[in-house]
Design a protein around this motif. Structure first.
Motif, PDB file in Angstrom:
ATOM      1  N   MET A 306       7.535  -3.612  10.179  1.00  0.00           N
ATOM      2  CA  MET A 306       8.242  -2.713   9.274  1.00  0.00           C
ATOM      3  C   MET A 306       8.414  -1.349   9.933  1.00  0.00           C
ATOM      4  N   ARG A 307       9.428  -0.615   9.488  1.00  0.00           N
ATOM      5  CA  ARG A 307       9.548   0.783   9.872  1.00  0.00           C
ATOM      6  C   ARG A 307       8.378   1.561   9.271  1.00  0.00           C
ATOM      7  N   VAL A 308       7.920   2.551   9.981  1.00  0.00           N
ATOM      8  CA  VAL A 308       6.761   3.311   9.512  1.00  0.00           C
ATOM      9  C   VAL A 308       7.051   3.963   8.167  1.00  0.00           C
ATOM     10  N   ASP A 313       5.857   4.094   2.344  1.00  0.00           N
ATOM     11  CA  ASP A 313       6.348   4.040   0.957  1.00  0.00           C
ATOM     12  C   ASP A 313       5.727   2.868   0.211  1.00  0.00           C
ATOM     13  N   ASP A 314       5.621   1.716   0.852  1.00  0.00           N
ATOM     14  CA  ASP A 314       5.026   0.556   0.193  1.00  0.00           C
ATOM     15  C   ASP A 314       3.563   0.799  -0.151  1.00  0.00           C
ATOM     16  N   ILE A 342       5.653  -0.616  12.808  1.00  0.00           N
ATOM     17  CA  ILE A 342       4.238  -0.967  12.710  1.00  0.00           C
ATOM     18  C   ILE A 342       4.121  -2.370  12.138  1.00  0.00           C
ATOM     19  N   ILE A 343       3.043  -3.050  12.483  1.00  0.00           N
ATOM     20  CA  ILE A 343       2.760  -4.355  11.882  1.00  0.00           C
ATOM     21  C   ILE A 343       2.065  -4.106  10.547  1.00  0.00           C
ATOM     22  N   ALA A 344       2.752  -4.408   9.479  1.00  0.00           N
ATOM     23  CA  ALA A 344       2.226  -4.153   8.127  1.00  0.00           C
ATOM     24  C   ALA A 344       1.250  -5.256   7.755  1.00  0.00           C
TER      25      ALA A 344
END
Length: 462
Positions: A306-308, A313-314, A342-344
């Motif tokens: 995901m974008r940082v 936000d999540d 980043i790997i969420a």
């Protein structure tokens, strides 16, 4: 835990001073044997009284060191260097009385340099290079010559008149001997300076490498102990998830029956409470399912790229579902890189939410709420979470992340230990400290995916 796997600097300094005491005893013994052998064994005329005075002076310094080791006062690096400087001066005095730079054992000046390079930081080693080189240089010009290397020239007055023509040849040979002797002394001096430089560089680098390896080994031991605790907690979590499944299911059935037995139009308040209970039951079931599925192992399918900005936000939105009434002051660097990814991973999300919950619990009813700071580049992301509560207790700052806390005081317990393990497993760092004038801060640094992808592409292209 670290006290069991990493040596303290004070312990190392005291051990170094003890070794210096032992080495000085060996130096005293060697100097005494040399004086006895030279004077009584080889019949070399030396200033014996002055030499024994130097030996006694070194013995007095070592007696002071022995008494110093009996005290509890901390030993500093400067104190060790001062004692080594005293040893150099004692060696210089001994060399001065026995031929100075022409003494065959002049190399003994390298011993305090080697000891300094091993025991002390590199700056002290170069100071010792300057000191020993200066002493060596002074001893070339100022010394009491050894009888065996004094120039022995025949007295011209005692020569036969027929041998007078050899006088000029003898003087010429004497001048040549002195010239070669000076070249020899310069070569010895240059060799000593060169050897001192090599010792100061290579021995210091070797000692630094050994210290780094020792530190890495200590960190590996600590990580192994922490991982053992994580595995144990994972096993207990899986067992607890299995054991709690049945009672939670029973509660869900009872809630459903209550909803059916008491109509909504007659008991609206009861239905509102049942809805709250059902919502909490669903949260418990979801948490237990995640715990049961991923306890004790890293699940690759639990993370996605995901974008940082989207990931943060999540995390904040997910945390808001649990702490909707807490005031959150959000700070994002406007110059951040939008391409950073980043790997969420699920465990990382739970770790961040756990810290936010702890901060919210610590702030309590404080109007300032909590602060969330985030900034990043293409390689690292930095997050700082601050609360305005009472701060971390000193014992928590010492043991946080190394073992689970026995009690959950101030909203911190096993969750913080698991948070530490998650951050370190992902290659990040976490630091806890108290802020001024009050409150606590948690700083987290995490590697980003963009840096890892670039490194892999460079290695493939290379």
């Amino acid at each position: 835990m670290l006290t069991n796997v990493t040596p303290k600097s004070e312990f190392n300094a005291r051990q170094n001073l003890k070794w210096l005491f032992i080495l000085r005893n060996m130096l005293i013994l060697a100097a005494s044997l040399l004086v006895i052998i030279s004077v009584y064994g080889l019949n070399i005329k030396l200033p014996e009284e002055q030499l024994w005075l130097v030996v006694v002076s070194i013995i007095s310094v070592n007696m002071y060191t022995s008494m110093r080791l009996q005290t509890e006062d901390p030993v500093s690096e400067l104190e060790i260097f001062s004692q080594l400087t005293t040893d150099v001066l004692g060696i210089a005095a001994f060399m001065y009385l026995t031929g100075g730079a022409s003494n065959p054992i002049i190399w003994v000046f390298l011993l305090p340099l080697i000891v300094t390079a091993i025991m002390l930081p590199q700056s002290y080693a170069w100071y010792m290079v300057v000191l020993t080189t200066s002493m060596y240089t002074i001893l070339i010009a100022y010394n009491i010559p050894l009888p065996s290397i004094e120039p022995h020239m025949p007295d011209p007055a005692q020569l036969h008149p027929d041998m007078a023509h050899y006088s000029m040849l003898l003087n010429a040979y004497a001048a040549g001997d002195r010239h070669y002797y000076d070249l020899h002394m310069f070569g010895m001096w240059f060799g000593f300076v060169f050897s001192a430089g090599l010792v100061a560089f290579f021995v210091v680098e070797l000692a630094k490498t050994l210290k780094i390896q020792e530190r890495s080994l200590a960190i590996a031991r600590e990580n192994a102990l922490r991982d053992e605790r994580v595995v144990a907690l994972g096993t207990l979590a899986a067992s607890a998830a299995h054991d709690m499944g049945t009672p939670l299911g029973t509660i869900a059935i009872v809630a459903h029956e209550l909803r059916q037995e008491y109509p909504l139009h007659r008991f609206p308040d009861l239905h509102e409470q049942i809805d709250i209970m059902q919502e909490q039951l669903d949260r418990c079931k979801k948490a237990l399912s995640v715990m049961s599925a991923s306890a004790g192992e890293i699940r690759a399918e639990s993370g996605r790229i995901m974008r940082v900005t989207a990931y943060i936000d999540d995390v904040i939105n997910l945390w808001r579902t649990q702490k909707s009434t807490v005031k959150l002051n959000f700070f994002i660097d406007p110059d951040n890189v939008d391409e950073a990814e980043i790997i969420a991973e699920r465990t990382l999300t739970h770790a961040l939410i756990n810290i936010l919950n702890n901060a919210a619990d610590a702030s309590g009813d404080n109007r300032k709420g909590i602060e969330f700071h985030a900034f990043w580049d293409l390689r690292l992301m930095h997050i700082k979470i601050r609360d305005y509560g009472p701060g971390f207790p000193p014992e928590m700052l010492e043991s946080a992340g190394r073992k689970p806390l026995i009690s959950k005081k101030h909203g911190l317990g096993v969750g913080l230990f698991l948070t530490y393990s998650t951050i370190y497993r992902l290659g990040g760092t976490i630091r806890l400290y108290n802020a001024e004038p009050h409150g606590a801060c948690v700083e987290i640094t995490l590697p980003l995916l963009h840096a890892e992808v670039n490194e892999e592409e460079n290695s493939i292209n290379g």
